[in-house]
Design a protein around this motif. Structure first.
Motif, PDB file in Angstrom:
ATOM      1  N   ARG A 257       0.835  -1.192   0.000  1.00 39.70           N
ATOM      2  CA  ARG A 257       0.000   0.000   0.000  1.00 39.70           C
ATOM      3  C   ARG A 257       0.871   1.244   0.000  1.00 39.70           C
ATOM      4  NH1 ARG A 257      -4.745  -1.386   4.477  1.00 39.70           N
ATOM      5  NH2 ARG A 257      -6.037  -2.661   3.112  1.00 39.70           N
ATOM      6  N   VAL A 258       0.759   2.051  -1.028  1.00 39.53           N
ATOM      7  CA  VAL A 258       1.356   3.383  -0.986  1.00 39.53           C
ATOM      8  C   VAL A 258       0.592   4.149   0.079  1.00 39.53           C
ATOM      9  CG1 VAL A 258       1.612   5.541  -2.253  1.00 39.53           C
ATOM     10  CG2 VAL A 258       2.133   3.356  -3.378  1.00 39.53           C
ATOM     11  N   SER A 259       1.304   4.619   1.103  1.00 37.02           N
ATOM     12  CA  SER A 259       0.577   5.133   2.257  1.00 37.02           C
ATOM     13  C   SER A 259       1.228   6.381   2.837  1.00 37.02           C
ATOM     14  CB  SER A 259       0.491   4.050   3.346  1.00 37.02           C
ATOM     15  OG  SER A 259       1.765   3.755   3.868  1.00 37.02           O
ATOM     16  N   VAL A 260       0.413   7.107   3.576  1.00 33.69           N
ATOM     17  CA  VAL A 260       0.875   8.264   4.327  1.00 33.69           C
ATOM     18  C   VAL A 260       0.148   8.272   5.665  1.00 33.69           C
ATOM     19  CG1 VAL A 260      -0.836   9.747   3.193  1.00 33.69           C
ATOM     20  CG2 VAL A 260       1.123  10.788   4.346  1.00 33.69           C
ATOM     21  N   THR A 261       0.884   8.572   6.701  1.00 29.53           N
ATOM     22  CA  THR A 261       0.292   8.772   8.018  1.00 29.53           C
ATOM     23  C   THR A 261       0.609  10.180   8.486  1.00 29.53           C
ATOM     24  OG1 THR A 261       2.263   7.839   9.077  1.00 29.53           O
ATOM     25  CG2 THR A 261       0.430   6.338   8.657  1.00 29.53           C
ATOM     26  N   GLY A 262      -0.275  10.717   9.319  1.00 31.63           N
ATOM     27  CA  GLY A 262      -0.125  12.086   9.770  1.00 31.63           C
ATOM     28  C   GLY A 262       0.463  12.184  11.159  1.00 31.63           C
ATOM     29  N   THR A 263       0.587  13.398  11.619  1.00 34.00           N
ATOM     30  CA  THR A 263       1.149  13.648  12.945  1.00 34.00           C
ATOM     31  C   THR A 263       0.132  13.426  14.050  1.00 34.00           C
ATOM     32  OG1 THR A 263       0.609  15.995  12.665  1.00 34.00           O
ATOM     33  CG2 THR A 263       2.832  15.296  12.058  1.00 34.00           C
ATOM     34  N   ARG A 264      -1.141  13.204  13.645  1.00 31.45           N
ATOM     35  CA  ARG A 264      -2.190  12.938  14.633  1.00 31.45           C
ATOM     36  C   ARG A 264      -3.264  12.088  13.973  1.00 31.45           C
ATOM     37  NH1 ARG A 264      -6.641  15.613  13.200  1.00 31.45           N
ATOM     38  NH2 ARG A 264      -6.456  17.471  11.878  1.00 31.45           N
ATOM     39  N   PRO A 265      -4.057  11.344  14.750  1.00 39.33           N
ATOM     40  CA  PRO A 265      -5.160  10.573  14.174  1.00 39.33           C
ATOM     41  C   PRO A 265      -6.257  11.496  13.651  1.00 39.33           C
ATOM     42  CG  PRO A 265      -4.739   9.961  16.480  1.00 39.33           C
ATOM     43  CD  PRO A 265      -3.921  11.169  16.196  1.00 39.33           C
ATOM     44  N   LEU A 266      -6.961  11.038  12.651  1.00 35.41           N
ATOM     45  CA  LEU A 266      -8.098  11.799  12.147  1.00 35.41           C
ATOM     46  C   LEU A 266      -9.271  11.712  13.119  1.00 35.41           C
ATOM     47  CD1 LEU A 266      -8.249  10.710   8.376  1.00 35.41           C
ATOM     48  CD2 LEU A 266      -7.101  12.708   9.356  1.00 35.41           C
TER      49      LEU A 266
ATOM     50  N   GLY B 134      -3.909   0.282  -7.463  1.00 31.72           N
ATOM     51  CA  GLY B 134      -3.541   0.539  -6.088  1.00 31.72           C
ATOM     52  C   GLY B 134      -3.019  -0.741  -5.465  1.00 31.72           C
ATOM     53  N   PRO B 135      -3.062  -0.855  -4.154  1.00 30.49           N
ATOM     54  CA  PRO B 135      -3.874  -0.103  -3.183  1.00 30.49           C
ATOM     55  C   PRO B 135      -3.116   1.086  -2.574  1.00 30.49           C
ATOM     56  CG  PRO B 135      -2.922  -2.044  -2.147  1.00 30.49           C
ATOM     57  CD  PRO B 135      -2.488  -2.091  -3.577  1.00 30.49           C
ATOM     58  N   PHE B 136      -3.903   1.955  -1.941  1.00 29.11           N
ATOM     59  CA  PHE B 136      -3.386   3.101  -1.196  1.00 29.11           C
ATOM     60  C   PHE B 136      -3.963   3.070   0.217  1.00 29.11           C
ATOM     61  CE2 PHE B 136      -3.675   4.388  -5.650  1.00 29.11           C
ATOM     62  CZ  PHE B 136      -2.429   4.948  -5.885  1.00 29.11           C
ATOM     63  N   GLN B 137      -3.274   3.766   1.105  1.00 32.89           N
ATOM     64  CA  GLN B 137      -3.814   4.026   2.440  1.00 32.89           C
ATOM     65  C   GLN B 137      -3.440   5.450   2.807  1.00 32.89           C
ATOM     66  OE1 GLN B 137      -4.645   1.047   5.234  1.00 32.89           O
ATOM     67  NE2 GLN B 137      -3.458   2.028   6.848  1.00 32.89           N
ATOM     68  N   LEU B 138      -4.441   6.312   2.888  1.00 33.93           N
ATOM     69  CA  LEU B 138      -4.222   7.738   3.100  1.00 33.93           C
ATOM     70  C   LEU B 138      -4.748   8.137   4.458  1.00 33.93           C
ATOM     71  CD1 LEU B 138      -5.334   8.919  -0.459  1.00 33.93           C
ATOM     72  CD2 LEU B 138      -3.028   8.265   0.320  1.00 33.93           C
ATOM     73  N   HIS B 139      -3.828   8.400   5.368  1.00 29.12           N
ATOM     74  CA  HIS B 139      -4.176   8.786   6.733  1.00 29.12           C
ATOM     75  C   HIS B 139      -5.159   7.788   7.360  1.00 29.12           C
ATOM     76  CE1 HIS B 139      -1.995  12.579   6.760  1.00 29.12           C
ATOM     77  NE2 HIS B 139      -2.376  12.731   5.509  1.00 29.12           N
ATOM     78  N   GLY B 140      -4.848   6.513   7.165  1.00 32.13           N
ATOM     79  CA  GLY B 140      -5.643   5.453   7.767  1.00 32.13           C
ATOM     80  C   GLY B 140      -6.864   5.036   6.977  1.00 32.13           C
ATOM     81  N   ILE B 141      -7.113   5.684   5.849  1.00 39.13           N
ATOM     82  CA  ILE B 141      -8.259   5.334   5.001  1.00 39.13           C
ATOM     83  C   ILE B 141      -7.759   4.417   3.893  1.00 39.13           C
ATOM     84  CG2 ILE B 141     -10.031   6.208   3.442  1.00 39.13           C
ATOM     85  CD1 ILE B 141      -9.892   8.846   5.047  1.00 39.13           C
ATOM     86  N   PRO B 142      -8.141   3.138   3.891  1.00 35.25           N
ATOM     87  CA  PRO B 142      -7.673   2.225   2.847  1.00 35.25           C
ATOM     88  C   PRO B 142      -8.490   2.389   1.568  1.00 35.25           C
ATOM     89  CG  PRO B 142      -9.017   1.033   4.435  1.00 35.25           C
ATOM     90  CD  PRO B 142      -8.944   2.461   4.922  1.00 35.25           C
TER      91      PRO B 142
END
Length: 325
Positions: free
Chosen positions: A63-72, A93-101
């Motif tokens: 999964r190409v992914s990004v996580t942030g400095t805080r949970p959404l 894909g797949p992708f995972q963007l700030h915890g959204i798959p």
């Protein structure tokens, strides 16, 4: 929408100055002459995506992914999910963007896993990905250390999906997607270290011309990565569907892997080799919440999964590598 200034700087450092000079005019013509009626709606959805600082970007995992400095918050998660769904259907894909798959139609990481052990290391290379879809494999190429990745695909929905992913991953990656086809490339670039053509050849009315176009984009000694539909059999065999193939209207030529290797040699490529031949399964290509239309299971004969609905051999895909002279 497309940062031609940043891309132009990268192009100048990789022997693509002549294309960089033409590019702004090319893009203006494309958006003026080939506008998609939904492009403004897609761009409006992207503009509403919240700005979230990335803490970690992962490009070297499935999964190409990004996580942030805080949970959404739940509200943020719901808003982002709904905005990304406005860019439906998500094919690659797949992708995972700030915890959204984003569970795309294709498990494109499976294809990447099949080809990655065989290709030349991408570290420091300039790469062209033809028919790149929404750019999933472009991100994986950057994850392997490529210094410049340009994906081209004329489907403007895929450009919108790429821009949405880039919005969260950040602007500083050397990955760019241009809404054009290979016929829009300047002739005889002879500049890229690696050129990928995956899932394109069988859509071309003249596959030999496509192979020459690929060769013209590569520098001498550059590597072609060619992935396409094939049929089983010896050299010389080619399937030309009479009508649709797996419900697709624009499938013209499906050769055997050995026939395709011969075509590459005839076009002047060296070191031609078949590195993988794998049937496409309904686990690799399937309908999901992010691609709710028909998929592979609907394209196969329900009584005989080894045949398409039209009676042709079910999809079999090969990866070939070759070196430009």
């Amino acid at each position: 929408m497309i940062d031609t200034a940043a891309l132009g700087q990268l192009m100048h450092s990789h022997g693509l100055e002549s294309w960089a000079e033409q590019l702004p005019t090319q893009l203006e013509q494309i958006f003026n002459q080939r506008p998609h009626g939904d492009l403004d709606r897609w761009l409006a959805a992207i503009a509403r995506l919240p700005t979230l600082k990335p803490a970690q970007v992962t490009l070297d995992d499935a999964r190409v992914s990004v996580t942030g400095t805080r949970p959404l918050t739940e509200s943020e998660r719901s808003e982002i999910h709904d905005l990304l769904q406005q860019l439906h259907p998500w094919r690659k894909g797949p992708f995972q963007l700030h915890g959204i798959p984003i569970d795309t139609e294709w498990r494109s990481d499976w294809k990447w896993d099949r080809l990655r052990p065989h290709i030349s290391p991408l570290g420091g290379r300039s790469v062209l990905d033809i028919g790149c879809g929404n750019g999933y494999h472009c991100w994986r190429m950057a994850g392997e250390g490529a210094e410049l990745v340009i994906g081209i695909d004329p489907t403007q929905l895929f450009l919108a999906q790429f821009l949405a992913v880039r919005h969260f991953l950040g602007p500083d990656w050397p990955v760019h997607l241009l809404p054009m086809g290979i016929e829009d490339l300047p002739a005889n670039l002879r500049a890229f270290d690696s050129v990928f053509s995956m899932g394109v050849l069988y859509h071309r009315r003249s596959p030999i011309d496509h192979l020459y176009e690929l060769k013209a984009a590569l520098r001498p000694g550059g590597e072609l990565v060619l992935e396409t539909l094939v049929i089983e059999g010896d050299a010389g065999k080619v399937l030309v569907p009479e009508g649709r193939y797996a419900k697709m209207r624009n499938v013209w030529f499906i050769p055997t892997a050995e026939t395709l290797a011969g075509w590459l040699k005839r076009c002047g490529f060296r070191d031609v080799r078949v590195v993988d031949v794998t049937p496409t399964t309904t686990q690799e290509q399937r309908a999901t919440d992010w691609m709710r239309f028909e998929s592979l299971a609907d394209y196969l004969d329900p009584q005989n999964q080894s045949r398409t609905i039209e009676g042709y051999p079910a999809p079999l895909r090969a990866i070939l590598l070759a070196t430009a002279p």
